[in-house]
Design a protein around this motif. Structure first.
Motif, mmCIF file in Angstrom:
data_model
loop_
_atom_site.group_PDB
_atom_site.id
_atom_site.type_symbol
_atom_site.label_atom_id
_atom_site.label_comp_id
_atom_site.label_asym_id
_atom_site.label_seq_id
_atom_site.Cartn_x
_atom_site.Cartn_y
_atom_site.Cartn_z
ATOM 1 N N GLU A 288 50.341 22.208 31.566
ATOM 2 C CA GLU A 288 51.116 22.986 32.534
ATOM 3 C C GLU A 288 52.612 22.723 32.372
ATOM 4 O O GLU A 288 53.432 23.663 32.445
ATOM 5 C CB GLU A 288 50.666 22.639 33.952
ATOM 6 C CG GLU A 288 49.271 23.137 34.292
ATOM 7 C CD GLU A 288 48.812 22.666 35.659
ATOM 8 O OE1 GLU A 288 49.565 21.861 36.291
ATOM 9 O OE2 GLU A 288 47.718 23.074 36.094
ATOM 10 N N GLY A 289 52.987 21.454 32.132
ATOM 11 C CA GLY A 289 54.395 21.143 31.925
ATOM 12 C C GLY A 289 54.945 21.765 30.662
ATOM 13 O O GLY A 289 56.098 22.238 30.636
ATOM 14 N N ALA B 130 53.696 24.525 29.243
ATOM 15 C CA ALA B 130 53.710 25.974 29.429
ATOM 16 C C ALA B 130 54.888 26.424 30.286
ATOM 17 O O ALA B 130 55.497 27.479 30.023
ATOM 18 C CB ALA B 130 52.385 26.427 30.065
ATOM 19 N N SER B 131 55.251 25.642 31.287
ATOM 20 C CA SER B 131 56.386 25.997 32.138
ATOM 21 C C SER B 131 57.732 25.763 31.447
ATOM 22 O O SER B 131 58.755 26.279 31.901
ATOM 23 C CB SER B 131 56.334 25.191 33.442
ATOM 24 O OG SER B 131 56.501 23.804 33.190
ATOM 25 N N ARG C 83 45.676 18.351 31.729
ATOM 26 C CA ARG C 83 45.990 19.595 32.426
ATOM 27 C C ARG C 83 47.451 19.616 32.878
ATOM 28 O O ARG C 83 48.150 20.627 32.703
ATOM 29 C CB ARG C 83 45.062 19.753 33.637
ATOM 30 C CG ARG C 83 45.160 21.112 34.329
ATOM 31 C CD ARG C 83 44.271 21.188 35.542
ATOM 32 N NE ARG C 83 42.920 20.742 35.245
ATOM 33 C CZ ARG C 83 42.357 19.651 35.737
ATOM 34 N NH1 ARG C 83 43.041 18.875 36.581
ATOM 35 N NH2 ARG C 83 41.122 19.322 35.423
ATOM 36 N N ALA C 84 47.928 18.495 33.411
ATOM 37 C CA ALA C 84 49.333 18.419 33.822
ATOM 38 C C ALA C 84 50.270 18.539 32.617
ATOM 39 O O ALA C 84 51.334 19.144 32.701
ATOM 40 C CB ALA C 84 49.584 17.106 34.565
ATOM 41 N N LYS D 259 51.456 13.830 36.623
ATOM 42 C CA LYS D 259 52.629 14.208 35.834
ATOM 43 C C LYS D 259 53.296 12.985 35.219
ATOM 44 O O LYS D 259 53.862 13.065 34.123
ATOM 45 C CB LYS D 259 53.617 14.975 36.704
ATOM 46 C CG LYS D 259 53.120 16.337 37.155
ATOM 47 C CD LYS D 259 54.198 17.091 37.909
ATOM 48 C CE LYS D 259 53.705 18.482 38.312
ATOM 49 N NZ LYS D 259 54.754 19.246 39.028
#
Length: 289
Positions: A78-79, A81-82, A74-75, A254
């Protein structure tokens, strides 16, 4: 004088064996066909490792020490995607490409000299004996003094990590080229670079590719380790700095996401890029199984 006619061979019929229908081989079962797929076997290994990771994390039940695989994934997503992980990976790969390319060029220069002259062989053996056992990361303090806080220091340590293993593997491959191929090259009048790239490089390609893969692995892990130090020094860097920064802030998920991305990039390079090169060269030419 009348010539005698050549003898005529008698004709005869040869009876043929009765026709027997050949059984058509049945298609293999689906499970057997799937087992023969190398990519699927490797994927199953990765899934098993991911399952063991998830089980160990749930048994540990402490996300600060060991986040679960799902939390790490998940991290990572998210990393990506950002855009933060994408930018960090881009910075790392740019520096890696520069150091790797320079190391490959210098390795081929050294090995070309080694196969051409006795002085080149002595130079290669002496330098590899001196510098090959020296860890590349140990040169980072000197690189910071000589090249300052910038990509130049990273490129310097990357060249060191790539140059010596690739030079040793390439020279060993050149030494293993058969004398028949060497004589064929000399008979065609090949000398210098034409002799190296026309005879030695194709014949020693398995050893060269092995050296390229070893050099890539050394360079990739050296870069991540060097960026950890760089991050502490200048606050800049790629994936290594991302891991270091999140470790300081105790974002363990992360940290593992950065490590997972390092592993994924290594898997892509090994199983797509190098595997494709091997498939169209040494495997196609019958030089490897």
């Amino acid at each position: 004088m009348k010539l005698a006619a050549p003898p005529i061979r008698p004709e005869f019929d040869r009876p043929l064996p009765p026709f027997v229908a050949i059984a058509v081989e049945r298609p293999r079962p689906l499970l057997e066909r799937l087992v023969r797929q190398g990519w699927l076997r490797k994927l199953l290994i990765l899934l098993v490792l991911a399952g063991l990771w998830e089980a160990a994390a749930r048994w540990q039940d402490n996300d600060l020490l060991l986040p679960s695989f799902t939390a790490t994934l998940r991290a990572l997503l998210e990393g990506l995607a950002s855009g933060e992980l994408v930018e960090r990976a881009r910075l790392s790969l740019i520096v890696l490409a520069q150091g790797y390319a320079a190391g490959v060029v210098l390795a081929f220069v050294l090995t070309t000299l080694a196969v051409s002259t006795q002085l080149g062989r002595d130079l290669l053996s002496t330098l590899t004996a001196m510098f090959n056992p020296l860890p590349a990361i140990a040169l980072l303090p000197l690189a910071l003094l000589w090249f300052g806080l910038g990509a130049g220091s990273l490129v310097f340590v990357l060249i060191h990590s790539v140059l010596w293993p690739l030079a040793l593997n390439t020279f060993a491959g050149f030494q293993g080229v058969s004398e028949a191929l060497r004589m064929a090259g000399r008979n065609y009048g090949l000398t210098g670079l034409r002799y190296v790239f026309g005879i030695l490089v194709p014949a020693a390609l398995p050893a060269i590719l092995s050296g390229l893969k070893i050099g890539w692995a050394f360079a990739w892990r050296t870069l991540i380790a060097a960026e950890l130090v760089f991050g502490a020094s200048s606050g800049r860097g790629g994936l290594g700095w991302y891991i270091f920064q999140n470790r300081n802030e105790l974002y363990t998920d992360k940290v593992f996401a950065g490590l997972l991305l390092v592993i994924l990039i290594g898997l892509v390079v090994e199983n797509l890029i190098f595997a494709a090169i091997e498939r169209v060269t040494i495997r196609r030419w019958g030089m490897a199984r």
